[in-house]
Scaffold this active site. Structure first.
Site, PDB file in Angstrom:
ATOM      1  N   HIS A  62      37.856  38.444  32.875  1.00 18.91           N
ATOM      2  CA  HIS A  62      37.617  39.890  32.959  1.00 18.91           C
ATOM      3  C   HIS A  62      36.614  40.252  31.852  1.00 18.91           C
ATOM      4  O   HIS A  62      36.584  39.607  30.803  1.00 18.91           O
ATOM      5  CB  HIS A  62      38.964  40.590  32.720  1.00 18.91           C
ATOM      6  N   ASP A  68      44.536  36.130  27.470  1.00 19.34           N
ATOM      7  CA  ASP A  68      44.537  37.467  28.051  1.00 19.34           C
ATOM      8  C   ASP A  68      45.633  37.492  29.119  1.00 19.34           C
ATOM      9  O   ASP A  68      45.456  36.972  30.217  1.00 19.34           O
ATOM     10  CB  ASP A  68      43.146  37.738  28.655  1.00 19.34           C
ATOM     11  N   GLN A  78      47.417  40.199  33.405  1.00 14.67           N
ATOM     12  CA  GLN A  78      47.901  40.050  34.784  1.00 14.67           C
ATOM     13  C   GLN A  78      49.098  39.099  34.882  1.00 14.67           C
ATOM     14  O   GLN A  78      49.562  38.827  35.983  1.00 14.67           O
ATOM     15  CB  GLN A  78      46.768  39.536  35.691  1.00 14.67           C
ATOM     16  N   LYS A 122      50.029  47.861  33.307  1.00 13.55           N
ATOM     17  CA  LYS A 122      50.061  46.911  34.427  1.00 13.55           C
ATOM     18  C   LYS A 122      51.468  46.368  34.635  1.00 13.55           C
ATOM     19  O   LYS A 122      51.715  45.561  35.514  1.00 13.55           O
ATOM     20  CB  LYS A 122      49.076  45.773  34.172  1.00 13.55           C
TER      21      LYS A 122
HETATM   22  N1  PLP Z   1      42.170  41.425  31.369  1.00  9.27           N
HETATM   23  C1  PLP Z   1      42.534  41.383  32.656  1.00  9.27           C
HETATM   24  C2  PLP Z   1      42.772  40.054  33.310  1.00  9.27           C
HETATM   25  C3  PLP Z   1      42.680  42.560  33.382  1.00  9.27           C
HETATM   26  O1  PLP Z   1      43.029  42.521  34.667  1.00  9.27           O
HETATM   27  C4  PLP Z   1      42.434  43.793  32.721  1.00  9.27           C
HETATM   28  C5  PLP Z   1      42.510  45.065  33.464  1.00  9.27           C
HETATM   29  O2  PLP Z   1      42.208  45.128  34.642  1.00  9.27           O
HETATM   30  C6  PLP Z   1      42.085  43.777  31.378  1.00  9.27           C
HETATM   31  C7  PLP Z   1      41.965  42.580  30.729  1.00  9.27           C
HETATM   32  C8  PLP Z   1      41.847  45.042  30.619  1.00  9.27           C
HETATM   33  O3  PLP Z   1      43.032  45.749  30.477  1.00  9.27           O
HETATM   34  P1  PLP Z   1      43.032  47.210  29.831  1.00  9.27           P
HETATM   35  O4  PLP Z   1      41.995  47.993  30.591  1.00  9.27           O
HETATM   36  O5  PLP Z   1      44.420  47.704  30.058  1.00  9.27           O
HETATM   37  O6  PLP Z   1      42.686  47.061  28.402  1.00  9.27           O
END
Ligand code: PLP
Length: 415
Positions: A132, A209, A212, A235
């Site tokens: 991401h 990270d 998910q 999430k």
């Molecule tokens: N990493 C992954 C794999 C994600 O799916 C997301 C959000 O879609 C993020 C990071 C970023 O999360 P946040 O926007 O809650 O900081």
């Protein structure tokens, strides 16, 4: 898909779970809402909404500051939430649990506070091909600040990242490995435990990270042996604006504060400031107290259902949806790793994903369309965007039927 968790369907009552989420009863465009965008943000059960409401109604005050009753109650709730998070992911102690705004802020914190003071020109930060943007851009920023280089371990056409490929990209210059636990764009589950091992063997630290992963499977940061683990409350059925960085205490102790302000200090004079202990050193300013309370309630909710049961339910949905979608003429599944979480990305010949999303929305079916903040993944598969359906504890088999039905409609519209 994971066949390990065989359960009889009766053990999980998705209809009952669905009823715990008030928003799911609403309609959109005169149709019952079918919410299949939980990977972007999941909905909240009534118990989370009530916990936040109770906090706001009866207990709100600033934390860690007042001797008065309300401040003590708020502090107690806030710190109990930290303890709840610690238990949920099996962190070593609450000193290792830092509240942030979310995964994005957690990763930026590590990039700026851990990586920036350590990286030398030519040092390497190893990512993977399916990250991401939140796990790419903070590293690019710190690379530009230090002269370090960002690299990415490849994935195959199924969206699988192998430990062998990760290991092959680690060398003596690699100081940090950062990878997703589960890909938001493809659903791939990465072999994080094994990646930790190869990173540590070469003296690198591993950031995971987990945005998910935490809502879908048991995460035990001690067993994974990662150095940092980042995730977001929204999430996992909790409020927005709050998330977590779990870090190894030894590393957090060595790291300088990232942001300065109230709460993160012990003493301040114009000559010198001394910093607070962990985890407060990294929590400058008034935190998101009601968010923490909501996150703790979300964890209570998940545990009341049982993560293993949620996981097994979602795996059954994934299997069923994959089978049904694969039978839709012209539909290509993007991301076919053997170990996947409850995310299905796809394209349909002759229909742009955005048009598909609009047609489905008119049918009440909310899916995500676009690059999913994973542009390198889109580039790899040679598509501008995909449509993505993602499942959660409240998703029912009938929601997948509604998706399949709406896709058939879309195909009629586009002839
Ligand atoms: N990493 C992954 C794999 C994600 O799916 C997301 C959000 O879609 C993020 C990071 C970023 O999360 P946040 O926007 O809650 O900081």
């Amino acid at each position: 898909m994971n066949a390990k968790l065989e359960m009889t369907p009766n053990e999980y009552d998705a209809e009952r779970v669905w009823r715990d989420f008030p928003i799911l009863r609403r309609e959109v465009h005169g149709r019952p809402l079918v919410y299949l965008d939980s990977a972007a943000s999941s909905q909240r059960p009534a118990s989370v909404i009530a916990a936040v409401d109770r906090y706001e109604t009866f207990h709100h005050a600033n934390v860690h500051r007042g001797v008065h009753q309300l401040s003590q109650e708020a502090t107690d709730l806030f710190e109990r939430a930290r303890a709840r998070v610690r238990g949920y992911v099996n962190a070593g102690s609450t000193r290792e649990v830092v509240f942030t705004r979310g995964t994005t802020e957690s990763i930026n914190l590590v990039a700026q506070s851990y990586a920036r003071p350590r990286l030398q020109p030519g040092d390497e930060i190893l990512l993977t091909a399916l990250e991401h943007h939140a796990n790419i851009v903070p590293w690019q920023l710190v690379a530009a600040q230090t002269g370090a280089v960002v690299k990415a371990a490849p994935m195959d056409r199924r969206g699988v990242v192998s430990v062998t490929d990760v290991a092959a990209h680690i060398n003596e210059r690699t100081k940090i490995v950062a990878c997703a636990h589960v890909s938001n764009a493809l659903g791939t589950v990465l072999p994080v435990r094994e990646i930790a091992q190869v990173a540590h063997d070469r003296g690198a630290v591993l950031l995971v990270d987990g945005a998910q992963a935490v809502p879908h499977q048991r995460v035990d940061v001690a067993a994974l042996d990662c150095d940092f683990y980042a995730f977001s409350s929204h999430k996992m059925y909790g409020p927005t604006g709050i998330g977590v960085l779990v870090g190894r205490e030894r590393l957090l102790e060595e790291m300088p504060p990232w942001q300065g302000g109230g709460d993160m200090i012990l003493t301040v004079s114009f000559e010198k400031t001394t910093f607070n202990t962990l985890p407060y050193k990294f929590e400058a300013g008034t935190p998101n107290i009601s968010g923490a309370v909501g996150l703790a309630a979300a964890i209570d909710y998940i545990e009341s259902l049982g993560l293993q049961k949620i996981h097994a339910h979602e795996q059954r949905l994934l299997e069923s949806a994959t089978r049904q979608l694969a039978a839709v003429p012209g539909l290509d599944l993007i991301g076919t790793a053997p170990d996947k979480a409850a995310v299905i990305s796809f394209t349909i010949d002759g229909i742009h994903p955005h048009d598909l999303g609009t047609i489905l929305d008119a049918e009440g079916v909310a899916i995500r369309t676009g690059h999913h903040c994973a542009m390198p993944v889109m580039e790899f598969f040679g598509v501008p965007a995909t449509a993505r359906a993602s499942f959660a504890c409240y998703t029912r088999e009938s929601d997948i039927d509604a998706l399949v039905h709406a896709l058939a409609k879309a195909r009629e519209v586009f002839g």
